[in-house]
Design an enzyme around this catalytic site. Structure first.
Site, PDB file in Angstrom:
ATOM      1  N   TYR A 188       0.803  -1.236   0.000  1.00 52.24           N
ATOM      2  CA  TYR A 188       0.000   0.000   0.000  1.00 52.24           C
ATOM      3  C   TYR A 188       0.828   1.276   0.000  1.00 52.24           C
ATOM      4  O   TYR A 188       2.034   1.236   0.020  1.00 52.24           O
ATOM      5  CB  TYR A 188      -1.084  -0.015   1.073  1.00 52.24           C
ATOM      6  CG  TYR A 188      -0.659  -0.096   2.534  1.00 52.24           C
ATOM      7  CD1 TYR A 188       0.625   0.162   2.974  1.00 52.24           C
ATOM      8  CD2 TYR A 188      -1.628  -0.429   3.486  1.00 52.24           C
ATOM      9  CE1 TYR A 188       0.946   0.092   4.309  1.00 52.24           C
ATOM     10  CE2 TYR A 188      -1.309  -0.497   4.839  1.00 52.24           C
ATOM     11  CZ  TYR A 188      -0.025  -0.230   5.236  1.00 52.24           C
ATOM     12  OH  TYR A 188       0.275  -0.294   6.557  1.00 52.24           O
ATOM     13  N   GLU A 189       0.122   2.389  -0.093  1.00 52.88           N
ATOM     14  CA  GLU A 189       0.743   3.715  -0.260  1.00 52.88           C
ATOM     15  C   GLU A 189       1.601   3.730  -1.533  1.00 52.88           C
ATOM     16  O   GLU A 189       2.656   4.316  -1.586  1.00 52.88           O
ATOM     17  CB  GLU A 189       1.576   4.056   0.985  1.00 52.88           C
ATOM     18  CG  GLU A 189       1.544   5.510   1.387  1.00 52.88           C
ATOM     19  CD  GLU A 189       0.239   5.959   2.048  1.00 52.88           C
ATOM     20  OE1 GLU A 189      -0.690   5.142   2.197  1.00 52.88           O
ATOM     21  OE2 GLU A 189       0.145   7.151   2.382  1.00 52.88           O
TER      22      GLU A 189
END
Lengths: 537, 245
Positions: free
Chosen positions: A403-404
């Site tokens: 993620y990110e």
């Protein structure tokens, strides 16, 4: 080296490629009262979070929002938001260090990281004063929890392909679409939502949970981070007041991407928090567990593991807090450059070091992965059971690399930016900053001549840039504790040189001979880890 | 009403300490420091008293080098109103410390001195008692409960035979035990506020005269391996061979 230190290297994004600056910020440079704040964050984790992990993972009703409120009362929910809106007005670097110590457990890390970070930063940087006054204070106090909504079922890494729409009807915005993987969805009172006005112009909206047409799906059944909330946010003719558009119509991608730049930086510190905790557990176990009549921690292969973990941790930490200080300085110079345009100054601050932010994200999350994996190995068979704490950390840490922005898209971004800057002439490699840096310079020249380089080549180029920045940061920190840090830097180089050679060979097709490995005392470094029951710092 | 609280800078009580190779003291390179935990309990108690009675003024005091400012700022962040550092890099034995604090008491005129029963580095447990003697004030050591009323203090203390409650007139010296309270989390805004609270530095009242000399600091010897015995008789024989039975 001495000649380089006397040159002045401009403090701009990617300037590390020119050579090492005379000095760089290191965690040891935080002032004593800043360290006290960090110490309080650690105490909060030890007393309020770590004893509650089973209850958190079981999603006990009301538990997490209560802990967030407690954290808010102590100032942990808005450290870098302006004091005008209920925050503490601290720098981003200190806020990240505090967050690292609030992140000893990854589930709580996500909850507080998002409500104190990416859910606020869009408003902080781009929101109107009215929106800031209305929506930031309850987030900073911990009364409200925030969330950030960009991803959709069919729009993940390709985030600009999102299909949530916003249309103006009857003096309101009407939003339609589904947002996926929304951390904090279950608890959040307010969401920063990206949607396309008329299906075209990406724009950001502040959406309250109680607005008509907003609903939350059931929780995703995740592999880890079970104590966090992840669900879909459904917008079915959701009614949003006109003034709740954040920044301008069609400029939501600027809000989203700048929030992500800073989010990646913060995620770096969030990912070394659990790595620190894993090392604490594993070092205690290694001292405690006896086989063949002695603590397993005294066996050479276990010492080697801890020495490498300590080196990776040290290097990640060096890069993260160097970057945070650079980001703080970019905000300062941005505001000095545009005294009458707060938003322009903010964009400068959030964008300038975007490559360094991605470097920190990729390196720190991969260091976390390696550290946690090796910590589990130290436990042997017991590590594979849920009776010991390491299994949870192992499950939790896997998503950091996803993620990110996946580490793949971040690598692509690093290489792409580097080549663009090289072609535009804003990046000039200086000579003589070491083996990895030299390879990176040569690789960059080779790749910039390629018509349409394979992504594997771009990935290798990104690896060289990552290793260059991280090695340089680790080296610049040595002076704070030459005996211990010198050893950690040496262990890091012995590993990183080989990684860099591998990446260079992939690009050039030619073999590279490695410099002779530095002499290191693995037992002594492992001994420091055992003594500190965690990373050496 | 004024409460004076002492705050000593000590090596992090959880850190592993090593003696210097010449045995002259403890190696402090790379070692973290913190406020003496018993003193933190004293600060916490002063702050709790102030919460009950807002007219109370809390003065945190320390003796040592300029680095002690860190621990005084911590006390200010916890809620002390001002701080005084007697700045000196000399070595002080317990009596010399007591004499310096007595001089400070005469200047500050507190109604109550609250201090840790001992510090986690020297573990002497003497300064509070010595100050009471030098000042001619009543004292209560190892306090596990403190109630302040008009001009008096009621102190419950834990003894080997049970709890003992003392009442004394103020001014007085009270030293704190572990069970008096649990120090609070320091809220980050408190730390920021502490930056602007007054911290006064003053020279010592007299030249340090240390009557106690440290002869040698040594590490605790490593424990040697034990021995397994097969029966009680064997155990008794082993013990009497060592003169232990």
């Amino acid at each position: 080296m001495a000649s380089l230190e006397s040159q002045s290297i401009p403090a701009t994004g990617c300037s590390f490629l020119q050579g090492a600056p005379a000095s760089a910020f290191a965690p040891e440079d935080f002032s004593s009262d800043e360290r006290l704040m960090v110490q309080m964050a650690e105490q909060f984790s030890q007393k309020e979070i770590l004893p509650n992990l089973d209850r958190m993972d079981a999603q006990e009703e009301g538990l997490v929002p209560t802990i967030v409120q407690h954290a808010g009362a102590l100032g942990f929910c808005g450290p870098d938001t302006s004091a005008d809106f209920g925050g503490l007005g601290l720098g981003k670097n200190l806020a990240a260090r505090i967050l690292e110590y609030l992140s000893l457990n990854a589930s709580f890390s996500v909850t507080i990281g998002i409500t104190s970070g990416i859910s606020q930063v869009g408003l902080q940087l781009f929101g109107s004063r009215e929106l800031q006054e209305k929506y930031l204070p309850p987030l900073c106090s911990g009364e409200h929890i925030g969330a950030y909504c960009l991803s959709e079922p069919n729009s993940g890494t390709d985030s600009l392909s999102l299909s949530t729409r916003a249309d103006q009807h009857g003096g309101k915005w009407v939003l339609n679409g589904t947002k996926m993987w929304i951390s904090n969805a279950k608890w959040a009172n307010q969401f920063l939502v990206m949607a396309k006005v008329g299906g075209e112009k990406i724009s950001a909206f502040l959406v309250e949970r109680d607005f008509p047409g907003v609903s939350i799906s059931r929780e995703e059944h995740k592999m880890g981070l079970k104590g966090s909330s992840t669900a879909r946010v459904m917008l079915e003719n959701a009614e949003v007041p006109l003034e709740n558009m954040v920044y301008e119509e069609g400029r939501g991608h600027i809000v989203a991407f700048n929030a992500l730049n800073l989010g990646r930086f913060k995620l770096s510190s969030m990912s070394i928090g659990p790595a620190r905790q894993a090392m604490t557990h594993a070092s205690e176990y290694a001292l405690d567990r006896k086989q063949f009549g002695q603590s397993i921690g005294r066996f050479g292969l276990i010492e080697q593991k801890f020495a490498k973990m300590a080196a990776l941790f040290y290097a990640a930490e060096s890069a993260i807090y160097r970057t945070g200080a650079l980001i703080d300085s970019a905000f300062e110079s941005g505001h000095a450059q545009y005294p009458d345009d707060r938003i322009k100054g903010n964009i400068r601050g959030a964008e300038e070091y975007s490559v360094e932010c991605s470097i920190c994200k990729v390196f720190s999350t991969e260091a976390e992965g390696q550290i946690v994996d090796e910590c589990l190995q130290v436990y042997g068979g017991y590590g594979f059971t849920e009776e010991f704490p390491i299994a949870r950390i192992y499950r939790d840490c896997r998503v950091s690399r996803i993620y990110e922005g996946t580490n793949e898209i971040n690598r692509f971004f690093i290489a792409d930016r580097l080549l663009r800057r090289m072609r535009a002439g804003t990046v000039i490699f200086g000579p003589g900053d070491g083996f990895i840096h030299d390879l990176c310079g040569e690789a960059c020249a080779l790749v910039s001549n390629l018509e349409n380089p394979h992504q594997a080549v771009l990935g290798a180029l990104a690896d060289l840039a990552i290793l260059t920045y991280v090695e340089q940061s680790a080296r610049l920190r040595v002076s704070r504790n030459p005996a211990a840090f010198g050893q950690l830097h040496a262990v890091f180089c012995n590993w990183a040189n080989a990684e860099a050679a591998r990446a260079y060979q992939l690009i050039s097709g030619n073999p590279v001979s490695l410099p002779a490995p530095a002499a290191v005392d693995l037992g002594a470094i492992a001994g420091l880890v055992y003594e500190k029951r965690g990373p050496v710092n | 009403m004024k409460i004076m609280v002492t705050v000593k800078r000590v090596i992090d009580p959880y850190a592993k300490v090593r003696p210097l190779s010449d045995g002259s003291g403890v190696d402090t390179t790379g070692v973290k420091f913190d406020a003496n935990p018993f003193d933190e309990i004293a600060v916490e108690e002063a702050v709790r008293q102030k919460e009950k009675n807002p007219v109370i003024e809390i003065v945190a005091v320390s003796l040592g080098g300029t680095e002690c400012e860190e621990q005084l700022r911590k006390a200010l962040a916890m809620g002390a109103d001002k701080a005084v550092l007697i700045e000196s890099s000399e070595n002080y034995d317990t009596l010399a410390v007591a004499e310096e604090f007595v001089a400070l008491v005469k200047a500050e005129s507190p109604d109550l001195v609250l201090m840790g029963k001992q510090s986690t580095d020297g573990d002497n447990n003497q300064v509070g008692q010595m100050m009471a003697a030098l000042l001619g004030w009543p004292q209560a050591t190892f306090a596990s409960k403190l109630e302040l009323a008009d001009g008096t203090a009621r102190v419950t203390r834990e003894t080997d035979t049970g709890e003992e409650t003392l009442e004394m007139n103020l001014p007085a010296i009270v030293t704190t035990d572990l069970r008096l309270n649990e120090p609070r989390y320091i809220a980050l805004p408190g730390i920021i506020k502490a930056r602007s609270k007054p911290l006064e530095k003053r020279p010592p009242s007299s030249t340090a005269t240390s009557r106690v000399k440290t002869v040698k600091v040594e590490a605790v010897p490593a424990r040697s391996a034990g021995k397994k015995v097969g029966s009680v008789d064997e155990l008794v024989a082993e013990l009497s061979a060592r003169g232990l039975f």
